[in-house]
Each structure stands twice: as C-alpha cells, then as structure tokens.
Design a protein around this motif. Structure first.
Motif, short mmCIF file in Angstrom:
data_model
loop_
_atom_site.label_atom_id
_atom_site.label_comp_id
_atom_site.label_asym_id
_atom_site.label_seq_id
_atom_site.Cartn_x
_atom_site.Cartn_y
_atom_site.Cartn_z
N VAL A 208 0.83 -1.21 0.00
CA VAL A 208 0.00 0.00 0.00
C VAL A 208 0.86 1.26 0.00
O VAL A 208 2.02 1.24 0.43
CB VAL A 208 -0.96 0.04 1.22
CG1 VAL A 208 -1.82 -1.21 1.27
CG2 VAL A 208 -0.19 0.20 2.52
N ASN A 209 0.26 2.32 -0.48
CA ASN A 209 0.81 3.66 -0.40
C ASN A 209 -0.34 4.59 -0.01
O ASN A 209 -1.27 4.77 -0.79
CB ASN A 209 1.43 4.08 -1.74
CG ASN A 209 2.06 5.47 -1.69
OD1 ASN A 209 1.44 6.43 -1.25
ND2 ASN A 209 3.29 5.58 -2.17
N SER A 210 -0.27 5.16 1.19
CA SER A 210 -1.36 5.96 1.73
C SER A 210 -1.12 7.46 1.60
O SER A 210 -1.81 8.25 2.24
CB SER A 210 -1.58 5.60 3.21
OG SER A 210 -1.83 4.23 3.38
N SER A 211 -0.17 7.85 0.78
CA SER A 211 0.25 9.25 0.73
C SER A 211 -0.84 10.19 0.20
O SER A 211 -0.84 11.38 0.51
CB SER A 211 1.52 9.40 -0.11
OG SER A 211 1.29 8.99 -1.45
N LEU A 212 -1.78 9.67 -0.60
CA LEU A 212 -2.82 10.53 -1.17
C LEU A 212 -4.10 10.54 -0.34
O LEU A 212 -5.05 11.23 -0.70
CB LEU A 212 -3.15 10.08 -2.60
CG LEU A 212 -2.00 10.14 -3.61
CD1 LEU A 212 -2.49 9.72 -4.98
CD2 LEU A 212 -1.39 11.53 -3.67
N LEU A 213 -4.11 9.81 0.76
CA LEU A 213 -5.33 9.69 1.55
C LEU A 213 -5.49 10.85 2.52
O LEU A 213 -4.51 11.40 3.03
CB LEU A 213 -5.33 8.37 2.32
CG LEU A 213 -5.23 7.09 1.50
CD1 LEU A 213 -5.36 5.87 2.39
CD2 LEU A 213 -6.29 7.06 0.41
N ASP A 214 -6.75 11.17 2.80
CA ASP A 214 -7.07 12.21 3.78
C ASP A 214 -7.22 11.65 5.18
O ASP A 214 -7.34 12.40 6.15
CB ASP A 214 -8.37 12.92 3.38
CG ASP A 214 -8.24 13.65 2.05
OD1 ASP A 214 -7.14 14.19 1.79
OD2 ASP A 214 -9.21 13.68 1.28
N TYR A 215 -7.27 10.32 5.29
CA TYR A 215 -7.39 9.67 6.60
C TYR A 215 -6.93 8.23 6.44
O TYR A 215 -6.61 7.77 5.33
CB TYR A 215 -8.84 9.74 7.10
CG TYR A 215 -9.00 9.46 8.58
CD1 TYR A 215 -8.50 10.35 9.53
CD2 TYR A 215 -9.66 8.32 9.03
CE1 TYR A 215 -8.64 10.10 10.88
CE2 TYR A 215 -9.81 8.06 10.38
CZ TYR A 215 -9.30 8.95 11.31
OH TYR A 215 -9.43 8.70 12.65
N TYR A 216 -6.90 7.50 7.54
CA TYR A 216 -6.45 6.11 7.52
C TYR A 216 -7.34 5.25 6.62
O TYR A 216 -8.57 5.31 6.70
CB TYR A 216 -6.46 5.52 8.92
CG TYR A 216 -5.53 6.19 9.90
CD1 TYR A 216 -4.18 5.85 9.97
CD2 TYR A 216 -6.00 7.17 10.77
CE1 TYR A 216 -3.33 6.46 10.87
CE2 TYR A 216 -5.15 7.80 11.68
CZ TYR A 216 -3.82 7.44 11.73
OH TYR A 216 -2.97 8.06 12.62
N THR A 217 -6.72 4.43 5.77
CA THR A 217 -7.49 3.45 5.02
C THR A 217 -7.80 2.26 5.92
O THR A 217 -7.00 1.91 6.80
CB THR A 217 -6.71 2.97 3.78
OG1 THR A 217 -7.56 2.19 2.96
CG2 THR A 217 -5.49 2.13 4.15
N GLU A 218 -8.97 1.65 5.72
CA GLU A 218 -9.38 0.51 6.54
C GLU A 218 -9.78 -0.63 5.63
O GLU A 218 -10.60 -0.47 4.72
CB GLU A 218 -10.52 0.91 7.48
CG GLU A 218 -10.12 2.03 8.44
CD GLU A 218 -11.12 2.27 9.56
OE1 GLU A 218 -12.07 1.47 9.69
OE2 GLU A 218 -10.93 3.25 10.32
N LEU A 219 -9.19 -1.80 5.88
CA LEU A 219 -9.44 -3.01 5.08
C LEU A 219 -10.16 -4.03 5.94
O LEU A 219 -9.82 -4.21 7.12
CB LEU A 219 -8.12 -3.59 4.57
CG LEU A 219 -7.16 -2.63 3.87
CD1 LEU A 219 -5.89 -3.36 3.44
CD2 LEU A 219 -7.82 -1.97 2.68
N ASP A 220 -11.13 -4.71 5.34
CA ASP A 220 -11.95 -5.65 6.11
C ASP A 220 -11.63 -7.11 5.83
O ASP A 220 -11.56 -7.93 6.73
CB ASP A 220 -13.43 -5.37 5.82
CG ASP A 220 -14.36 -6.10 6.78
OD1 ASP A 220 -13.86 -6.58 7.82
OD2 ASP A 220 -15.56 -6.17 6.51
N ALA A 221 -11.45 -7.45 4.57
CA ALA A 221 -11.19 -8.84 4.21
C ALA A 221 -10.62 -8.90 2.80
O ALA A 221 -10.73 -7.95 2.03
CB ALA A 221 -12.47 -9.68 4.30
#
Length: 572
Positions: A208-221
């Motif tokens: 993953v690369n979260s640099s463009l996100l405004d908040y934490y990404t959350e993964l479920d399954a």
C-alpha cells in the motif's frame, strides 16, 4: 512461391507473440473501469472456481492497533468480513500506522534514498495465507474506509503450510499501479484485473501507499478466487490491446535486471572494442555523474556492454547510497556476495523487507557487513525477519561509524540481543518500533548512546516501567529531537516531568494511546511550558485533554504544526 505466404507467416508469428503476452499480462484498473477493448479469452478446461477468505495473517510492516489487542490490527484481515458493506471507522478492520504526507514532513522524517525506481512506491505491506493453493483468477479486497491505498498485489510460490520448504521462492506481481486519489471515503470492493501465473499460490501480499489519503485506510477482508488446475488460454481472441504489451515491459526489466545482478554482474569476458566512441572524450567524473541516475538493475545491464562502462558500473563510488528494498523479492545471499566488492565505500544501505523465508542467511549477511560495514552510517533493516542476535553483534562490531539503525517490526530478534546496540555510541537515530526490546537492554542503550536525536519505541510491549525509561532519557539523552512512545501503557506524569526537564530540544513527541496520562495531573501543561520547540505532538485517544491544555500549547509552543487529539488530526 507467392509473396503472400511469407507475409502470412510473419503475421502468424506476430499474432502468436501477442497471444503469449496477453496470457502473461492483466489489464490494469478496476473491474468496473476496464478498457473498452477487451480480450475474449476463455480458460480451458473449465475448472470449478474456489472462493476463499484469508485463513491467517503471516506478516505485516505496521498497524495502528496494539500488539495485545484486535482493534485496528492487521489480524482483522483473517476470515470473513466484519464490516463490509458498511462504511466508516470501525475497530474490527485492519489499519496501517499512517496516512498522508505529514509523516514525511515531521522532524523525524528520514531522507529518501536516491535511485529508487519510479515504479516502486510501496510504503507498507501485509501477507495473507489461504487454505488451498490455487491458480488465481481474481482477488477481491474489501475496503471499508478511505479506499485507494493498494498499489501492488503479489503471489508467492511457497506454501506456508507445507512441511517441506521449497528450494526456490518466487514472487510474481499479479497487479500494480501508482497510487490514485479516490473520491469519497465510502466502502468498495476493489477487484483489479490480475495477471495469470504459472504456479498455484495460497500466499498473497498486498502493498500500500497511503500518501494521497485524507485519513487512515481501513481493510476488512481479502477474497481469493482460483482454480486447482492451471488454465489454458483458448485462441478465441477478437482483438489484442497493444497497451497490454507495454505493461509487461516494466516487469520484464525488473526480472532481467535482478537476474543480471545475481548471475552476470561479475562478468569479466567483455568484447574488446578499438575505441569507446565519445565516452573516451568525457572526463571520468562526468561519466560517473551520468551513471548515478541509473537504478541498480540498469547498472547491471550497462555493465555488460563494454569494459569501460563495466569499470564505471563496478566503481564503489556508484554505491555510496544503496537501496535494495525495491527488489526485496529477488535479493538473496548470492546478490550480496556479488555486491561485496562494489560496496566497500557504502555509507547508506537499505535492506528493509529483504531476506525473509531463507533468502538471506545469517552467515551471508555477516559476510557482507564484514567487508562493507566499516563506512556505514545508515542501515535500514525494517521487517528483516532473518535477523538474530548474531546479526546485531556483527552490526555493532563491523559498523563503528553507524549513526542510524532501523529495526522496525523486526519482531523475531530475541530480547537479550538488543544489549549489543549499546556498543554503538555514535548512534543518532534508533527505530525499535514493534520489537521485543526489554527494559534492561534499553536502559543500557540510553546510558551509552548519549548522542541520540531520534528514538522510536512505539508498540514496544516488553518494557515494564516507562517512567524509569523517561527518567534515563532526561538524564542522558539531552540531544533528543523526536521521541515516539506510541501505545506505551504505563508512563505517568512523573515520567513526563523527567522527560520534559531533561530533553528540552524535543520537536516531536508521540504520546498517542497512552492511557495512564491524565490532564488533571498537569502533565500536558508541563509539556507545553518546558518544550517550546515542539512542532508535532500526538495525544491520540486521550479523552482527558481539556481547553487549558490547548491554551497552554497555543501560548508556549509557537512552532507547533501538527496536533493530534482525540483522533482528530489538525495541521496548523
């Protein structure tokens, strides 16, 4: 013979080549945004498709949650969905440690390595095991909050449940793409079109690369679709998308370059040429400067062209800073052996994510450092699960000039091994996030490494008394500029007082999820008054923070740029 027949033969060969490339390549993008022109390929024979959720989380680089809890941890990716199709911030999901670009703009930010390929942008990863090895036909990732962080999906040939380890471990990229900005934080099922591979797998890795996100990404399954028998492509193909051929080039270059690193970089029988053209007229230093812009695989390929360029490509000055993290899947003992003679002057070395599943042995790592460690200033070993006490002992003996050491998520190192770090008195940066460092070893490190400026102890669960640790920092580490105490469970106002009195140069302090700190004791007010240089302060999930604390911070910490209170992130 009619000239038509040779032309038909050429067209047939080209058609066959296109089919083969099509079989190895997947169209990039999501299922709902495929290209207008698609292949009509069909798998023969028809196999019953197996659909399975992840059975187990094997490895990961970071997570937001605690080591002793399930909330916001990577372990939530195992099993059926807990949240999907709902959207929002749920503790039952998997969340990585950071997001956005602020992580790279705080005082503790590290300088990037040059020569990192533009195609490598991964910041974190998680590896998932499934029950049945299959030939993948689809991978579904259920994202429940701020999607868009997935940049690469890989499959491994090794079966984590097999009793017999394979002679060779292969990783194949099923799909990759640069990070993209997704409009809206709503949940989605992410289903990119994946490439077919020629081996069954039950080990999938997400990067993953979260640099463009405004908040934490959350993964479920994560859902893996696949068949037990290897699919065979039919020849019923109406049109070939020529862009698919181009997509294969990056991966071929990657594979070719790293195979060259392991097998052909030491080549000595190069063709003799009477002259080297215009290169003979260029100063040695200018050629070196030109080559400094090449990646490691490109250097390997260029070294095979002529003796002059071979000499330049093998010059130790080309390897002052070397990051092998982008090639983690192909780095092994042989790679390090071939690089030894070229890395005698190396100062920065990044081996993060490399060497797992037996790729790098303790002896191979030790041999490399004994030859190349004397000038090392910075050593990145994040998620290096091959590391043990012998490796740390070799590091401290062979790297007398070491100033930066990153052991983040090296959770296989035994607690007693960290005592060796105290021998490196020149250390200025030490990252021990998610390690098993214990209190006695840490006290010894703090006592002898008085030059420390950046220290990360986030999620170090084996430390019993953080007040004692804070007191030692205040007494010995007067030069501290950044300190990460994320999720330390027992620090109190007493330890904070000792820390604030002794480490007044602090610019960054992370006290997120420290439940024993209470505003009523005046600890936050004391911090604000004693640490005027603060630029970043995290008090995440501390519900005792009050108006008085904010007013004191505003009045005394005039350089403050980042403040996290009650999980609400503010940038000033």
């Amino acid at each position: 013979m009619s000239p038509v027949f040779p032309m038909l033969t050429v067209l047939s060969m080209f058609y066959y080549m296109c089919l083969r490339r099509r079989a190895r390549t997947a169209t990039r993008g999501e299922m709902n945004s495929r290209r207008a022109i698609e292949s009509n390929t069909r798998a023969l024979p028809i196999n019953v498709e197996i659909v399975q959720y992840a059975k187990e989380v094997l490895d990961f680089s970071s997570h937001y949650g605690s080591e002793n809890s399930m909330s916001y941890t990577m372990w939530n990716l195992a099993g059926i969905p807990n949240v999907y199709p709902s959207s929002g911030d749920f503790t039952q999901t998997a969340v990585f440690r950071t997001y956005g670009t602020w992580w790279d703009r705080c005082p503790s930010a590290r300088l990037p390595f040059k020569r990192t390929p533009s195609t490598f942008c991964s910041q974190d990863y998680v590896e998932l095991a499934f029950e049945e090895p299959v030939y993948p036909t689809a991978v579904h990732i259920l994202e429940t909050y701020h999607p868009g962080a997935i940049v690469r999906i890989l499959a491994c040939s090794a079966n984590p449940y097999s009793q017999n380890p394979p002679a060779e471990v292969r990783w194949e990229i099923l799909w990759s793409e640069a990070p993209t900005k997704v409009n809206g934080p709503q949940a989605r099922q992410f289903t990119p079109c994946i490439k077919q591979i020629n081996f069954p797998t039950n080990l999938i890795r997400l990067e993953v690369n979260s640099s463009l996100l405004d908040y934490y990404t959350e993964l479920d399954a994560v859902v893996l679709h696949g068949v037990k028998e290897r699919p065979v492509l039919s020849l019923k193909t109406s049109m070939i998308d020529m862009n698919d051929i181009d997509e294969e080039e990056d991966e071929e270059k990657f594979a070719c370059g790293m195979d060259t690193l392991n097998k052909q970089f030491s080549i000595v029988t190069l063709r003799e040429w009477p002259t080297n053209g215009y290169f003979d007229k260029l100063p040695y230093e200018l050629i070196q400067l030109i080559l400094s812009h090449l990646t490691v695989p490109d250097l390997c390929r260029l070294a095979q062209t002529c003796k002059l360029l071979y000499q330049h490509c093998c010059d130790p000055l080309q390897y002052i800073h070397l990051s092998l993290q982008p090639y983690w899947a192909r780095i092994n003992d042989t790679s390090l052996e071939y690089l030894q003679s070229r890395c005698t002057l190396i100062q920065w070395l990044n081996l993060s994510w490399t060497g797992n599943r037996g790729a790098i042995s303790v002896s191979g790592f030790s041999r490399f450092l004994k030859v190349c460690g004397s000038e090392l200033v910075r050593l990145e070993l994040s998620c290096g699960h091959f590391l043990n006490e012998t490796c740390l002992e070799v590091i401290t003996e062979m790297c007398p000039n070491l100033q930066e050491l990153n052991l983040s998520s090296c959770d296989k190192i035994p607690p007693q091994a960290f005592n060796h770090i105290a021998k490196v008195g020149s250390l200025k940066r030490l990252i021990l996030y998610r390690t098993k460092v214990e209190q006695t070893a840490l006290l010894s490190i703090l006592n002898f490494c008085s030059e420390l400026q950046h220290l990360s102890l986030g999620s170090c669960v084996m430390i019993e008394d953080y007040d004692l640790i804070a007191s030692m920092m205040g007494a010995k580490c007067k030069k501290l500029r950044s300190l990460d105490l994320w999720r330390c469970k027992n620090i109190t106002e007493s330890g904070i007082a000792e820390l604030a009195s002794g480490c007044q140069l602090l610019e960054e302090l992370d006290l997120g999820w420290c439940p024993t700190l209470q505003s009523s004791t005046g600890c936050f007010t004391n911090l604000a008054r004693k640490l005027p240089n603060l630029q970043k302060l995290f008090l995440t999930a501390n519900r005792s923070v009050c108006d008085t604390d904010i007013e004191e911070l505003a009045a005394n910490c005039t350089h403050l740029r980042q403040l996290d209170i009650l999980e609400k992130y503010l940038v000033v």
